[in-house]
Enzyme design. Structure first.
Site, PDB file in Angstrom:
ATOM      1  N   CYS A 131      -2.404   2.558  12.269  1.00  0.00           N
ATOM      2  CA  CYS A 131      -1.134   1.887  12.255  1.00  0.00           C
ATOM      3  C   CYS A 131       0.016   2.836  12.441  1.00  0.00           C
ATOM      4  O   CYS A 131       0.470   2.971  13.440  1.00  0.00           O
ATOM      5  CB  CYS A 131      -1.216   0.902  11.012  1.00  0.00           C
ATOM      6  SG  CYS A 131      -1.409   1.872   9.492  1.00  0.00           S
ATOM      7  N   SER A 132       0.517   3.119  11.468  1.00  0.00           N
ATOM      8  CA  SER A 132       1.940   3.958  11.591  1.00  0.00           C
ATOM      9  C   SER A 132       1.911   4.592  10.282  1.00  0.00           C
ATOM     10  O   SER A 132       3.137   4.886   9.837  1.00  0.00           O
ATOM     11  CB  SER A 132       2.850   2.903  11.794  1.00  0.00           C
ATOM     12  OG  SER A 132       2.854   1.890  10.952  1.00  0.00           O
ATOM     13  N   CYS A 133       1.056   5.166   9.472  1.00  0.00           N
ATOM     14  CA  CYS A 133       1.179   5.943   8.418  1.00  0.00           C
ATOM     15  C   CYS A 133       1.931   7.182   8.792  1.00  0.00           C
ATOM     16  O   CYS A 133       1.741   7.877   9.872  1.00  0.00           O
ATOM     17  CB  CYS A 133       0.062   6.385   7.785  1.00  0.00           C
ATOM     18  SG  CYS A 133      -0.849   5.190   7.382  1.00  0.00           S
TER      19      CYS A 133
END
Lengths: 214, 99
Positions: free
Chosen positions: A118-120
């Site tokens: 995702c976008s960690c």
């Protein structure tokens, strides 16, 4: 509050006398008002959070970490050994309690950070991720073709420099320690930090050359 | 100097959705691992949706899974806000008429 009958809707045509919220804004308002009523969130806390992320947290935090590591060998050793503690010592603590890991760029190895899921992202030191970090092309291609991705960012590495790709997770966030640019001997931490770009701490760039500040 | 960064949020609702997820996690109502999985699922099925649309969808799903609210409650509330907005003259704050 007494109910005011909606005479505004009597015309039955497309013309609204009232206001209109977009479908997505309605969904957000619905969610928020229910969470507030049930006591799960406080509106003031939400406002504070937003203000903090908009104005106080950003890549300048990470730049100070990097500049300190360039200037202070003991701090650098600590940063590489226990990044979570070394970063927290400067006052930058992740709200999520995530574990930070620092990966050091050298002439032999360049590091690149991605989150394929995702976008960690290391929020406490870099703020919120840029649009491209969250977009599918970067997330999928950084692992398969890191050299190609770096070329698109305008970064040409020597052929004999290996590229390590680090896939962030909810538990582990990576910070790239870029190489200190040549010709910066004797610079203050404050001045050095101006050479540290956000992209250089993700690995899609390198630190600016000293001439960039002129 | 480095170029200015992209705006953190493009629209106010993005900021609100962001803050709700961070706040709920801080209160221990879900973990970051659960959040990353929920967001990852939405992003995998992203389609034409923007990043924060996925974020919001993940949040809606997770609050239901965690039984913080039901889908029916949420949908009713969306309609209430829609009616309230349409009944509010431009320039005035939109408030829910709770009877």
């Amino acid at each position: 509050m007494p109910h005011d009958h909606d005479h505004d809707h009597a015309h039955g045509d497309d013309h609204h006398h009232g206001s209109e919220l977009s479908p997505i804004a309605l969904r957000v308002k619905a969610l928020e008002s229910l969470l507030v009523e049930k006591g799960y969130v406080e509106p003031e806390a939400l406002d504070t959070l937003i203000e903090t992320y908009e104005t106080k947290i950003g890549p300048r935090n990470g730049a100070r970490v990097v500049a300190k590591a360039w200037s202070d060998p003991k701090y650098k050793a600590w940063l590489l050994d226990d990044a979570t503690a070394a970063i927290a010592s400067l006052g930058y603590t992740g709200r999520q309690g995530e574990h930070m890991v620092t990966v050091e760029n050298t002439p032999e190895t360049h590091n690149l950070v991605v989150c394929t899921l995702c976008s960690c992202y290391p929020w406490s030191v870099l703020g919120l991720p840029p649009v491209w970090y969250k977009a599918p092309p970067y997330r999928s291609r950084a692992v398969i073709d890191p050299r190609g991705v770096l070329t698109e960012f305008g970064l040409m590495l020597p052929d004999d420099t290996a590229i390590s790709v680090w896939d962030s997770t909810a538990e582990i966030r990576y910070l790239v320690l870029p190489m200190r640019p040549q010709g910066t001997e004797g610079w203050s931490e404050e001045k050095l930090s101006q050479l540290v770009t956000r992209d250089s701490m993700i690995g899609t760039g390198i630190a600016l050359a000293p001439g960039a500040l002129l | 100097m480095s170029p200015p960064d992209d705006p953190v949020f493009n629209e106010p609702w993005e900021a609100q959705a962001f803050a709700m997820a961070v706040s709920l996690e801080a209160k221990g109502l879900f973990t970051w691992t659960e959040w990353a999985e929920a967001l990852g699922r939405e992003i995998k099925a992203q389609g034409e949706r923007s990043y924060y649309e996925c974020w919001l969808a993940a949040l809606e799903r997770l609050v239901e899974e965690k039984r913080l609210m039901s889908a029916a409650e949420r949908l009713t509330r969306i309609n209430e806000w829609d009616r309230a907005a349409k009944a509010t003259p431009h320039g005035q704050p939109i408030e829910l008429d709770r009877s």
